[in-house]
Enzyme design. Structure first.
Site, short mmCIF file in Angstrom:
data_model
loop_
_atom_site.label_atom_id
_atom_site.label_comp_id
_atom_site.label_asym_id
_atom_site.label_seq_id
_atom_site.Cartn_x
_atom_site.Cartn_y
_atom_site.Cartn_z
N GLY A 9 -5.04 -0.60 5.53
CA GLY A 9 -4.16 -0.63 4.36
C GLY A 9 -3.33 -1.90 4.38
O GLY A 9 -3.77 -2.95 4.85
N GLU A 10 -2.13 -1.83 3.82
CA GLU A 10 -1.19 -2.95 3.80
C GLU A 10 -1.71 -4.14 2.98
O GLU A 10 -1.17 -5.24 3.08
CB GLU A 10 -0.84 -3.41 5.22
CG GLU A 10 -0.32 -2.29 6.11
CD GLU A 10 -0.09 -2.71 7.55
OE1 GLU A 10 0.11 -3.91 7.81
OE2 GLU A 10 -0.10 -1.83 8.43
N GLY A 11 -2.76 -3.94 2.21
CA GLY A 11 -3.36 -5.03 1.44
C GLY A 11 -4.38 -5.84 2.19
O GLY A 11 -4.95 -6.78 1.63
#
Length: 338
Positions: A305-307
């Site tokens: 996640g987190e981009g």
């Protein structure tokens, strides 16, 4: 840019007059692509990506120079139910890690030449446990949507949104189940690494939330309010701002896709400016991408996640744009066959 809405009704109104892709730029990019020094179609999907980007930027010979990665952090009341392998305080600790430059997302932004912003959304005040009450009030949801909207840099020419929030794969699973149908088990995955009885407990939390809020689930924004989180809402707000500003977006993993799916449920054209950077190892992500009609660029088994997956895809898009704009045409190069 200050958000032009102060209510959910105002946010809905944003989608009534969305700008369209620049047809002249698409035509110019397509025509240029046909004359470049290569066999037609030889660059495969890169050609489609470049033309798509040109249309949203509004330039038949575009550049990709100012990508922005906007990270949003929020805490979830459901984290107290043991749905994650990590405690809620990790959200604050990871925000500090971002600011110190020590996270994976920092390294990937550096390699991709992307600026990075971090927006903290009331980390000392988690959303409510959605198995007991709606996660947010309307005012809280509007504030989170506005925070995402206002985090977008008007000078950026590409946007990636990412998230940090212990418990947010649980919220994302609940949103996906509410929007797309199916059981809690179909949409609930391991997230941060839960398995066995912990995964069963996480699935029960999603099922309880869906049951409690069943009467509200026909409205996408009510789905977000009842089951979401501040950082998920902020991602939706940022993606909406990019749509209004015709800024291309690369979507990340399952949580980001759930945020985007809320906009897609409001109107499918809300995501015309977005592509999927990758398909994650979170089990329900392929199905979620299929429901919003997005084909991922990459499949690397990522689930951070987190981009991060979307950031890795930035240089694929940059490569596509560089070929469209930088290659010589047959006439320019004096090459026969064009």
């Amino acid at each position: 840019m200050k958000a032009p809405f102060t209510s959910l009704a105002g946010f809905r109104a944003v989608f009534e007059t969305l700008p369209q892709v620049d047809a002249e730029a698409v035509e110019a990019a397509t025509a240029r692509n046909e004359t470049l020094t290569k066999p037609k179609g030889a660059l495969g999907r890169l050609e489609d990506l470049a033309i798509w980007y040109a249309g949203w930027i509004g330039d038949g010979r575009p550049a990709l120079e100012r990508p922005q990665v906007a990270i949003f952090a929020g805490n979830h009341g459901i984290a107290a139910r043991g749905v994650s392998a990590f405690p809620p305080e990790v959200t604050v600790q990871m925000v500090a890690n971002y600011r110190a430059g020590g996270a994976a997302v920092n390294q990937l932004c550096r390699v991709a030449g992307a600026s990075m912003t971090v927006t903290e959304l009331e980390l000392d005040r988690p959303t409510l446990d959605f198995t007991v009450s709606p996660a947010m009030t309307e005012d809280e949801l509007v504030a989170a949507l506005a925070a995402g909207w206002e985090a977008v840099d008007d000078e950026s020419d590409l946007l990636v949104v990412g998230e940090m929030g212990i418990g947010n794969t649980t919220a994302a699973a609940a949103i996906a189940a509410a929007l797309f149908g199916g059981t809690a088990a179909e949409w609930t995955g391991r997230g941060s690494g839960v398995a066995g009885s912990a995964l069963e407990a996480k699935t029960r939390v999603v099922a309880e939330g869906l049951e409690l809020h069943a009467d509200a689930l026909s409205d996408p924004l009510e789905v977000l309010r009842c089951l979401g989180g501040r950082e998920i809402a902020a991602m939706a707000g940022a993606i909406a701002r990019a749509r209004v500003g015709r800024t291309p977006v690369i979507l990340d993993g399952f949580i980001c896709t759930s945020a985007a799916a809320v906009l897609h449920a409001l109107t499918p054209s809300a995501l015309d400016h977005a592509i999927a950077g990758h398909v994650s190892a979170e089990g329900a992500h392929p199905a979620a991408l299929a429901r919003i009609g997005k084909e991922p660029l990459l499949d690397l088994g990522m689930r951070l996640g987190e981009g991060t997956g979307a950031i890795v895809a930035i240089n694929i898009l940059r490569s596509a744009v560089a070929c469209l704009s930088g290659m010589a045409t047959f006439a320019e190069a004096g090459v026969s066959g064009g």
